[in-house]
Design a protein around this motif. Sequence first.
Motif, short mmCIF file in Angstrom:
data_model
loop_
_atom_site.label_atom_id
_atom_site.label_comp_id
_atom_site.label_asym_id
_atom_site.label_seq_id
_atom_site.Cartn_x
_atom_site.Cartn_y
_atom_site.Cartn_z
N ASN A 180 0.76 -0.97 0.09
CA ASN A 180 0.15 -0.10 -0.08
C ASN A 180 1.02 1.30 0.16
N LEU A 233 -5.92 -3.99 4.18
CA LEU A 233 -5.61 -3.71 5.34
C LEU A 233 -6.48 -4.20 6.43
N TYR A 287 0.23 3.71 -3.07
CA TYR A 287 -0.37 5.12 -2.62
C TYR A 287 0.92 6.26 -2.66
N ARG A 303 -12.55 2.20 0.86
CA ARG A 303 -11.49 2.72 0.27
C ARG A 303 -11.71 4.38 0.52
P1 ADP Z 1 -6.91 -1.02 -1.05
O1 ADP Z 1 -7.06 -2.45 -1.94
O2 ADP Z 1 -7.83 -0.19 -1.45
O3 ADP Z 1 -5.44 -0.74 -1.00
P2 ADP Z 1 -6.68 -1.80 1.69
O4 ADP Z 1 -7.64 -2.45 2.47
O5 ADP Z 1 -5.28 -2.39 1.53
O6 ADP Z 1 -7.37 -1.73 0.26
O7 ADP Z 1 -6.46 -0.31 2.33
C1 ADP Z 1 -7.86 0.49 2.53
C2 ADP Z 1 -7.67 1.90 2.10
O8 ADP Z 1 -6.79 2.42 3.22
C3 ADP Z 1 -7.18 2.23 0.88
O9 ADP Z 1 -8.10 2.24 -0.08
C4 ADP Z 1 -6.43 3.48 1.37
O10 ADP Z 1 -7.49 4.57 0.93
C5 ADP Z 1 -5.99 3.50 2.57
N1 ADP Z 1 -4.50 3.17 2.80
C6 ADP Z 1 -4.09 2.16 2.90
N2 ADP Z 1 -2.67 2.36 3.14
C7 ADP Z 1 -2.38 3.59 2.54
C8 ADP Z 1 -1.25 4.52 2.45
N3 ADP Z 1 -0.16 3.77 2.43
N4 ADP Z 1 -1.38 6.03 2.06
C9 ADP Z 1 -2.64 6.23 1.78
N5 ADP Z 1 -3.85 5.49 2.17
C10 ADP Z 1 -3.67 4.14 2.22
#
Ligand code: ADP
Length: 454
Positions: free
Chosen positions: A361, A421, A365, A407
């Motif tokens: 992630n 997550l 991101y 998300r």
């Molecule tokens: P996704 O498949 O959308 O990445 P995750 O469950 O891994 O799903 O993460 C959930 C949400 O948490 C993401 O959609 C994003 O909005 C936020 N997120 C997680 N990690 C980060 C990061 N390192 N930077 C910014 N936003 C993050």
Amino acid sequence: MKIQNKIALLFTILSGGIILALSVMLYFFATESISESFFHRLEVRSDIVGHAALEENRSRTSIYYAIKEKHLGDLPFEKHRVIWDKDTLRIKTVQAQLPMPASFYTSIGLHRPVRFSKGDTSYVGLEIRHLGRMAVVISSAVDLFGQEEIDYLQKLLVVGFLISLALVFTSGKLFSGQIFKPVRQIIRNVNGISAHNLNQRLTVKDTNDDISNLAKTFNDMLDRLEITFEIQNNFVSNASHEFKTPLTVISGEAQLGLSAPELSEAARQSFTTIYKESERLEHLTNSMLSLAQTGFDGKKEQWTQLRIDELIIAVKEAVNKIMPSNQVEIDFNLLPEDEERLVVSGNEALLKAAFTNIVLNSCKYSDNKPVLISIRADRAHVIVDILDQGIGIPDREIAQIFVPFFRASNTGKYKGYGIGLPLAHNIIRMHKGSVNVESQVDKGTRFVTFLPVA
Ligand code: ADP
């Protein structure tokens, strides 16, 4: 207020009320009885003085006084006023000296003593007829001993009341504490039951009282919950399993199609899309399968003692394969000298999946900007700190990022499902750890994971 204190208080108020009523009654009757006996003693003396005064024979008069002196004695401040034959002038003088109302004097003579009291002094009025003569005697005295007795009784009752209140409250508290002990035990046990140990049950004592019924009811509810949870969990697991084979077939067929000679550009494009999307779906079903397993105490039997620094190196290798252009760096400078403090007890595959998701992630991101992982330890935890310079998470959405399929609103251009997550979070919690998130939009995000040292 705790029920235990409420019961003790109610108990105290109730007992306090009863003790107070009894004390007031006791005080009232004691005062009445002391005053009655004092009036009687004064009347006897008044009678003797009256008879002595009406006696014509002097020696007999002295016999009366001698008997009074020898057998009765004087009362404190005892005084007698004798009025012969309703001498109106004398009555007026006496009336002026004494505090009784006129009705007191008019009631004398009906063959019964008239009583009156003011302050600490008691008065009696008596008509005596002897040897054909008549006299009225008005006597007064102060009941010093009776007063002392009443004061003493008053103090005794007040102190007794306060002591019994304190005793009742303490014993009420002990008593209700004892009664609520099993309830507190139930609360403690229920607090210890979560989705991860739904198979635990409360201990039910064979006492067949309300408390054991409550525990039984809880256990019945847990039975139902466990079944529902299992059904839901199995459904997700089975569905994910069922998806796997057709997806593998689709991606295999797409690869086969891609390798066919003389393929038109449009066909190649569409085979590539089919291949990529089926890969994504496969990743999704795998994640859902893991999420379902971690939600229900999965794979507990595969736990080992593992070093977190080694695990993070493996995570970095996994991330290298998936995102070759990542800029993940591991900072080992803060590692504790004692290697034992890096060892945690857990499931290696699950922990690796959890950290890989968080690090992926961070790379995703931040469009592969540098990501720094540092490992340190405090007294009870190994701490893994993952810091990126990405898009960040809007403040009011931070609390929801561990909710499955959520998300954040700023993830528009990034692909994802919102499963990584929650999965990581479940895994960390399964290992009795926790994750803290700090983030600033357009600056970056920091995930700090705490895992208990083995
Ligand atoms: P996704 O498949 O959308 O990445 P995750 O469950 O891994 O799903 O993460 C959930 C949400 O948490 C993401 O959609 C994003 O909005 C936020 N997120 C997680 N990690 C980060 C990061 N390192 N930077 C910014 N936003 C993050």
